[in-house]
Design a protein around this motif. Structure first.
Motif, PDB file in Angstrom:
ATOM      1  N   PRO A  95      73.743  25.870 -20.415  1.00  0.00           N
ATOM      2  CA  PRO A  95      73.531  26.034 -21.852  1.00  0.00           C
ATOM      3  C   PRO A  95      74.299  27.215 -22.437  1.00  0.00           C
ATOM      4  O   PRO A  95      74.463  28.253 -21.787  1.00  0.00           O
ATOM      5  N   GLU A  96      74.746  27.044 -23.668  1.00  0.00           N
ATOM      6  CA  GLU A  96      75.318  28.140 -24.429  1.00  0.00           C
ATOM      7  C   GLU A  96      74.319  28.696 -25.431  1.00  0.00           C
ATOM      8  O   GLU A  96      74.660  29.541 -26.260  1.00  0.00           O
ATOM      9  N   GLY A  97      73.095  28.228 -25.358  1.00  0.00           N
ATOM     10  CA  GLY A  97      72.040  28.699 -26.238  1.00  0.00           C
ATOM     11  C   GLY A  97      70.840  27.784 -26.115  1.00  0.00           C
ATOM     12  O   GLY A  97      70.894  26.754 -25.440  1.00  0.00           O
ATOM     13  N   PRO A  98      69.729  28.128 -26.765  1.00  0.00           N
ATOM     14  CA  PRO A  98      68.512  27.321 -26.674  1.00  0.00           C
ATOM     15  C   PRO A  98      68.633  26.045 -27.497  1.00  0.00           C
ATOM     16  O   PRO A  98      69.496  25.926 -28.362  1.00  0.00           O
ATOM     17  N   PRO A  99      67.737  25.081 -27.250  1.00  0.00           N
ATOM     18  CA  PRO A  99      67.717  23.858 -28.058  1.00  0.00           C
ATOM     19  C   PRO A  99      67.033  24.115 -29.398  1.00  0.00           C
ATOM     20  O   PRO A  99      65.848  23.831 -29.575  1.00  0.00           O
ATOM     21  N   GLU A 100      67.797  24.631 -30.347  1.00  0.00           N
ATOM     22  CA  GLU A 100      67.242  24.938 -31.672  1.00  0.00           C
ATOM     23  C   GLU A 100      68.385  25.168 -32.648  1.00  0.00           C
ATOM     24  O   GLU A 100      69.314  25.929 -32.358  1.00  0.00           O
ATOM     25  N   PHE A 120      58.038   7.900 -28.198  1.00  0.00           N
ATOM     26  CA  PHE A 120      58.288   9.249 -27.679  1.00  0.00           C
ATOM     27  C   PHE A 120      59.781   9.513 -27.541  1.00  0.00           C
ATOM     28  O   PHE A 120      60.317  10.476 -28.096  1.00  0.00           O
ATOM     29  N   GLU A 121      60.461   8.649 -26.836  1.00  0.00           N
ATOM     30  CA  GLU A 121      61.895   8.839 -26.640  1.00  0.00           C
ATOM     31  C   GLU A 121      62.655   8.772 -27.967  1.00  0.00           C
ATOM     32  O   GLU A 121      63.629   9.500 -28.185  1.00  0.00           O
ATOM     33  N   THR A 122      62.191   7.889 -28.863  1.00  0.00           N
ATOM     34  CA  THR A 122      62.848   7.772 -30.169  1.00  0.00           C
ATOM     35  C   THR A 122      62.732   9.067 -30.954  1.00  0.00           C
ATOM     36  O   THR A 122      63.691   9.532 -31.569  1.00  0.00           O
ATOM     37  N   LEU A 123      61.543   9.689 -30.945  1.00  0.00           N
ATOM     38  CA  LEU A 123      61.358  10.937 -31.691  1.00  0.00           C
ATOM     39  C   LEU A 123      62.071  12.113 -31.041  1.00  0.00           C
ATOM     40  O   LEU A 123      62.566  13.001 -31.742  1.00  0.00           O
ATOM     41  N   VAL A 124      62.125  12.143 -29.714  1.00  0.00           N
ATOM     42  CA  VAL A 124      62.893  13.205 -29.054  1.00  0.00           C
ATOM     43  C   VAL A 124      64.371  13.074 -29.437  1.00  0.00           C
ATOM     44  O   VAL A 124      65.036  14.065 -29.779  1.00  0.00           O
ATOM     45  N   SER A 125      64.896  11.853 -29.412  1.00  0.00           N
ATOM     46  CA  SER A 125      66.273  11.617 -29.826  1.00  0.00           C
ATOM     47  C   SER A 125      66.491  12.055 -31.268  1.00  0.00           C
ATOM     48  O   SER A 125      67.487  12.703 -31.608  1.00  0.00           O
ATOM     49  N   PHE A 126      65.535  11.726 -32.139  1.00  0.00           N
ATOM     50  CA  PHE A 126      65.598  12.078 -33.553  1.00  0.00           C
ATOM     51  C   PHE A 126      65.640  13.591 -33.737  1.00  0.00           C
ATOM     52  O   PHE A 126      66.470  14.129 -34.474  1.00  0.00           O
ATOM     53  N   ALA A 127      64.737  14.302 -33.058  1.00  0.00           N
ATOM     54  CA  ALA A 127      64.673  15.760 -33.188  1.00  0.00           C
ATOM     55  C   ALA A 127      65.917  16.438 -32.639  1.00  0.00           C
ATOM     56  O   ALA A 127      66.382  17.450 -33.165  1.00  0.00           O
ATOM     57  N   MET A 128      66.462  15.877 -31.561  1.00  0.00           N
ATOM     58  CA  MET A 128      67.573  16.536 -30.875  1.00  0.00           C
ATOM     59  C   MET A 128      68.946  16.249 -31.494  1.00  0.00           C
ATOM     60  O   MET A 128      69.951  16.726 -30.977  1.00  0.00           O
ATOM     61  N   VAL A 129      68.987  15.487 -32.586  1.00  0.00           N
ATOM     62  CA  VAL A 129      70.278  15.286 -33.254  1.00  0.00           C
ATOM     63  C   VAL A 129      70.906  16.638 -33.573  1.00  0.00           C
ATOM     64  O   VAL A 129      72.061  16.903 -33.255  1.00  0.00           O
ATOM     65  N   GLU A 130      70.128  17.529 -34.222  1.00  0.00           N
ATOM     66  CA  GLU A 130      70.629  18.864 -34.519  1.00  0.00           C
ATOM     67  C   GLU A 130      70.078  19.938 -33.596  1.00  0.00           C
ATOM     68  O   GLU A 130      70.730  20.958 -33.356  1.00  0.00           O
ATOM     69  N   HIS A 131      68.876  19.693 -33.038  1.00  0.00           N
ATOM     70  CA  HIS A 131      68.210  20.770 -32.312  1.00  0.00           C
ATOM     71  C   HIS A 131      68.607  20.882 -30.843  1.00  0.00           C
ATOM     72  O   HIS A 131      68.251  21.867 -30.204  1.00  0.00           O
ATOM     73  N   LEU A 132      69.327  19.921 -30.287  1.00  0.00           N
ATOM     74  CA  LEU A 132      69.817  20.124 -28.916  1.00  0.00           C
ATOM     75  C   LEU A 132      70.736  21.337 -28.890  1.00  0.00           C
ATOM     76  O   LEU A 132      70.693  22.159 -27.974  1.00  0.00           O
ATOM     77  N   CYS A 133      71.571  21.447 -29.897  1.00  0.00           N
ATOM     78  CA  CYS A 133      72.346  22.645 -30.191  1.00  0.00           C
ATOM     79  C   CYS A 133      73.003  23.226 -28.934  1.00  0.00           C
ATOM     80  O   CYS A 133      73.752  22.534 -28.251  1.00  0.00           O
ATOM     81  N   GLY A 134      72.733  24.482 -28.578  1.00  0.00           N
ATOM     82  CA  GLY A 134      73.413  25.116 -27.446  1.00  0.00           C
ATOM     83  C   GLY A 134      73.118  24.473 -26.116  1.00  0.00           C
ATOM     84  O   GLY A 134      73.896  24.612 -25.157  1.00  0.00           O
ATOM     85  N   SER A 135      72.003  23.749 -26.015  1.00  0.00           N
ATOM     86  CA  SER A 135      71.655  23.089 -24.758  1.00  0.00           C
ATOM     87  C   SER A 135      72.385  21.765 -24.567  1.00  0.00           C
ATOM     88  O   SER A 135      72.174  21.084 -23.567  1.00  0.00           O
TER      89      SER A 135
END
Length: 402
Positions: A225-230, A205-220
């Motif tokens: 936040p300066e924008g949503p996590p996307e 779970f934590e590994t995939l969240v880390s994987f997804a958030m490489v680019e998708h953490l974005c403004g968050s």
């Protein structure tokens, strides 16, 4: 012939108590790179053994591939004699890796404390669904569950009209397996420097969240936040292979140089002067409109015409390949990626090791082993006498191939 003993991990011995795909993928990498991977299975065997197709009902295609280069030992670890035998085997091992929940491995008496007591230098890897210090620790986890929990399914929905979908590959299992592989190798490197073993935890779970958030953490990334996590470019509905006059094409017009080359190739039409195409920032802010305009233009020519034009302009582009086409892909054929060999299961085609080593190349091992096929040999190597092995087998603590 097995690749054991050939590669940068030659001489490393791994006790592998993983099953299904996440852990076996990690230990397949170890085996490909030369480690001696001893797959310790229950009497019923790894469940992936029975996933068809394949002429042998206990060794389907997926099992044969992801367990290549390993040796199988069958042990009923609920019996104290089997547990004691495994701990004795651990005395000469470098790595112990499992994919059970922490409560299950604890009930077997095979937690890190037990293995460290047997071998203080051992690298002990836990591959879990969820980190054991959180409230999800006892939840069962499979690839689909972790894709859903980690945001991957929600991201996929952005590209399918809002309908949640899974990625068409077991991405959670494989990303976590890769993470487990590099984590164990890092711990082995640390041990080479300081002589100390350690415990590793790799939660899917934590590994995939880390994987997804490489680019998708974005403004968050910023607080506040300066924008949503996307990351808008990746989730735009317009981000898809482009339809051509006779099919589809993958195109990546990404940086400023690409865009200038693209407009030059088109003869710099009037719409190329629109300010939204001027910079990475403006294109990202207007990504759906930008991609929609490209899609409109791409429909006017054939796939072959676009591939030729775009490659001449040094813009990344390719026709869409199917999995079947990859089997005869000229690049993969030329590089020797596909490897055929004669085995007890007939002629098998394996995907090659994707990495190369100038001095210590790895090698594809034999296909996934018969259940318990090396039980006696592995125990002999660990110092068990013939009488001890016979006793363990008589008790059912250890079993050989039928």
């Amino acid at each position: 012939m097995s690749g054991r003993g050939q590669g940068p991990l030659a001489g490393v011995k791994v006790l592998d108590l993983t099953s299904v795909l996440m852990g076996p993928y990690a230990t397949q990498i170890f085996a490909d790179l030369g480690a001696d991977v001893i797959k310790v299975e229950s009497p019923s065997g790894d469940t992936t053994r029975f996933i068809p197709p394949g002429p042998d009902a206990s060794r389907g295609a997926m099992f044969l591939n992801v367990n290549r280069g390993k040796r199988s030992v069958v042990m009923d670890l609920k019996q104290p004699e089997a547990r004691a035998a495994l701990l004795r085997m651990a005395e000469s091992a470098d790595v112990f890796i499992h994919s059970m929940r922490s409560s299950a491995i604890g009930r077997l008496g095979l937690d890190y404390a037990a293995l460290r007591n047997a071998n203080p230098k051992i690298v002990y890897a836990n591959l879990y669904g969820f980190a054991r210090n959180g409230p999800y620790r006892d939840y069962p986890a499979y690839d689909d569950i972790v894709q859903a929990a980690s945001g991957i399914v929600d991201l996929q929905a952005r590209l399918s009209g809002g309908e949640p979908t899974y990625a068409a590959t077991v991405i959670a299992d494989k990303v976590a397996g890769l993470t487990g592989a590099y984590s164990v190798i890092a711990a082995l490197f640390a041990r080479e420097k300081n002589g100390v073993g350690q415990e590793i935890e790799v939660p899917m779970f934590e590994t995939l969240v880390s994987f997804a958030m490489v680019e998708h953490l974005c403004g968050s990334l910023f607080v506040p936040p300066e924008g949503p996590p996307e990351y808008p470019r990746a989730t735009s509905e317009a981000r898809r292979p482009y339809r051509t006059a006779d099919g589809y094409i993958g195109v990546m017009i990404y940086n400023d140089k690409h865009w200038r080359a693209f407009f030059d190739a088109l003869g710099n039409p009037a719409w190329s002067q629109d300010p939204m195409f001027a910079s990475m920032r403006s294109r990202t802010q207007n990504i759906t409109a930008v991609l929609a305009k490209v899609a409109e233009v791409i429909e006017g020519r054939s796939t072959a015409e676009w591939v030729d034009l775009l490659r001449q302009a040094h813009i990344p582009a390719t026709a869409i390949k199917s999995l079947t086409e990859l089997l005869d892909d000229p690049h993969l054929v030329e590089t020797g990626f596909w490897q055929e060999r004669e085995t007890d299961q007939g002629t098998l085609r394996f995907p090659g090791i994707p990495t190369t080593f100038s001095e210590t190349p790895g090698a594809i091992g034999d296909p996934g082993p018969a259940l318990g096929g090396e039980s006696e040999a592995v125990l002999r190597e660990a110092g068990f006498s013939g009488e001890e092995i016979a006793d363990l087998m008589a008790r059912g603590a250890v079993q050989a191939a039928a």
